[in-house]
Design an enzyme around this catalytic site. Structure first.
Site, PDB file in Angstrom:
ATOM      1  N   GLU A   1      -9.338  14.605   2.339  1.00 54.80           N
ATOM      2  CA  GLU A   1      -9.094  15.026   0.956  1.00 54.80           C
ATOM      3  C   GLU A   1      -9.304  16.533   0.915  1.00 54.80           C
ATOM      4  O   GLU A   1     -10.407  17.025   1.145  1.00 54.80           O
ATOM      5  CB  GLU A   1     -10.053  14.309   0.002  1.00 54.80           C
ATOM      6  CG  GLU A   1      -9.957  12.784   0.034  1.00 54.80           C
ATOM      7  CD  GLU A   1      -8.804  12.249  -0.817  1.00 54.80           C
ATOM      8  OE1 GLU A   1      -8.171  13.057  -1.530  1.00 54.80           O
ATOM      9  OE2 GLU A   1      -8.553  11.032  -0.771  1.00 54.80           O
TER      10      GLU A   1
ATOM     11  N   GLU B   1      -0.073  14.567  -4.564  1.00 53.14           N
ATOM     12  CA  GLU B   1      -1.123  15.249  -3.802  1.00 53.14           C
ATOM     13  C   GLU B   1      -0.427  16.125  -2.761  1.00 53.14           C
ATOM     14  O   GLU B   1       0.030  15.651  -1.722  1.00 53.14           O
ATOM     15  CB  GLU B   1      -2.066  14.224  -3.170  1.00 53.14           C
ATOM     16  CG  GLU B   1      -2.779  13.391  -4.237  1.00 53.14           C
ATOM     17  CD  GLU B   1      -3.597  12.239  -3.679  1.00 53.14           C
ATOM     18  OE1 GLU B   1      -3.779  12.176  -2.438  1.00 53.14           O
ATOM     19  OE2 GLU B   1      -4.054  11.401  -4.477  1.00 53.14           O
TER      20      GLU B   1
END
Length: 443
Positions: free
Chosen positions: A281, A86
């Site tokens: 996120e 990520e």
């Protein structure tokens, strides 16, 4: 005309500029070291430990006094790339560093922020995982876990159930780091969705788990913090930007409501480190193409800056005895917001309490003495990047040797397992919830 000087002047901006590419460990280190060298008066670069493979876990501190804590200046942190695949957060933090140091003395807002805050930035908590990604993928790549194949966001002690996993070097390094600083506010940057998620990530009936949520005693503050970030990100605030994924009203969710997880870092920060942390996120795709990075920076820049400012919410100060001696390790909490692990003053007798505008009673507790109550009124706006300052003088002489240096009431075990099923402390009233939403709206 001095042509060598002219060419040097033209060349310096090119050397200093940070491109929108993915920076592997070597490139990231080179950038961080260059910044630390060129902006030595406002930065401090250090490693808090090493990964399984021996890579440094770098942290760059930005502030007017970067090398040490100063009384009254709160500590803030950003951590990214906890999951190695990520990647957006990793690059955003590098660009945030670049923006902060190059704006100091030019942009009044950034200058004031650097004057009043000590900002710790860790671009990668999982450098081994990042380097392990061979083929970038939007959904899953080898590299999410650390080199030992442990998910670092399931590797911390858990307050709700026993988490009997082998504690990893990266996790241990962060836990030790949290003990060395008085962190007040933090965010953990991830990818794979677009949402600001706030604690708790795990839960029991006492925290609202029967209602598909798990709320802290400071739920109004956490909702405000999450909305502060999401509302300034044009895609996150839509709540449904990621197709074929869960919708999040206004780009915000309670972590447990989204999906429960054990051993998460944000719950650990809140319970054992006295630090409010949310999870951000930042991208539907975990490892997007490099050409997308400029748009991610443009969409997150305002949110990243505004979120740092929130470290100045509420009230701060020192606790003194009647002779003016600061009292370390005494409990300082807001009435009706008792934490299962009581928040205590640091070695300078300092406390920091993140609170929304309103009237509160601060309860100071020292073993062997009656609780000391102080009323505070938090104004609508913080003044000059500072929380309300409220020093508290206790009417006795402190016996510093008798005050414990550690917190015996907070062993790293599932503290919530022993709570009664219904705890008023963990269920904010409907009135408080509505007040916080109105505050967010008018803000």
């Amino acid at each position: 005309m001095d042509f060598p000087c002219l060419w040097l002047g033209l060349l310096l901006p090119l050397v200093a500029a940070l491109d929108f590419n993915y920076h592997h460990q070597e490139g990231m280190e080179a950038f961080l070291k260059t910044v630390a060298q060129n902006y030595s008066s406002i930065t401090h670069l250090h490693s808090i430990g090493k990964s399984v493979k021996g890579r440094n876990l770098w942290v760059l501190v930005v502030g007017r006094f970067p090398k040490e804590h100063r009384i009254g200046i709160p500590e803030f942190k950003y951590v990214a790339n906890m999951h190695g695949d990520e990647t957006v957060g990793r690059e955003l933090l590098l660009h945030l560093i670049d923006y902060l140091v190059t704006s100091d003395g030019k942009d009044p807002e950034i200058t004031n922020l650097i004057n009043s805050t000590r900002i710790h930035i860790m671009p990668s908590m999982n450098p081994d995982g990042f380097e392990a990604v061979k083929k970038p993928d939007c959904y899953y790549s080898i590299g999410r876990e650390n080199y030992n194949q442990y998910d670092l966001n399931r590797n911390f002690p858990d307050a709700f159930e026993y988490n009997n996993v082998s504690r990893q070097p990266e996790t241990v390094a962060v836990m030790k780091w949290l003990k060395t600083e008085t962190f007040v506010l933090s965010a953990n940057l991830h990818g794979g969705a677009l949402v600001a998620s706030y604690p708790f990530d795990n839960g029991v009936q006492a925290t609202g788990a029967l209602y598909s949520r798990s709320l802290t005693p400071d739920d109004d503050v956490f909702q405000y913090l999450a909305h502060t970030y999401a509302s300034r990100n044009p895609n996150m605030k839509k709540g449904d930007e990621c197709k074929n994924k869960m919708n999040f009203p206004n780009g915000v969710t309670n972590g447990y409501s989204w999906y429960p997880l054990q051993g998460g870092m944000q719950d650990y920060n809140y319970i054992w480190a006295q630090c409010f942390e949310i999870t951000l996120e930042l991208s539907c795709c975990k490892y997007p193409r490099e050409e997308k990075l400029p748009s991610f920076w443009n969409n997150n820049k305002a949110s990243l800056i505004e979120y740092i400012k929130q470290v100045h919410l509420g009230v701060k100060g020192q606790v003194f005895d009647q002779n003016g001696n600061p009292l370390p390790d005494v409990i300082v909490e807001v009435q009706d917001r008792k934490h299962i692990c009581p928040y205590r003053t640091n070695k300078y007798g300092e406390y920091y309490l993140l609170l929304l505008p309103g009237s509160y009673i601060i309860n100071v507790t020292v073993s062997g003495h009656d609780p000391h109550l102080t009323k505070v009124i938090i104004p609508e706006k913080s003044q000059n990047f500072s929380a309300l300052k409220k020093d508290i003088l206790l009417p006795f002489q402190g016996q510093l040797d008798s005050i414990p240096v550690s917190n015996p009431s907070c062993p790293m075990i599932p503290l919530y397992r022993n709570l009664p099923d219904h705890s008023a402390a963990t269920k904010p009233s409907l009135f408080l919830f509505l007040v916080s939403l109105l505050h967010i709206f008018f803000k």
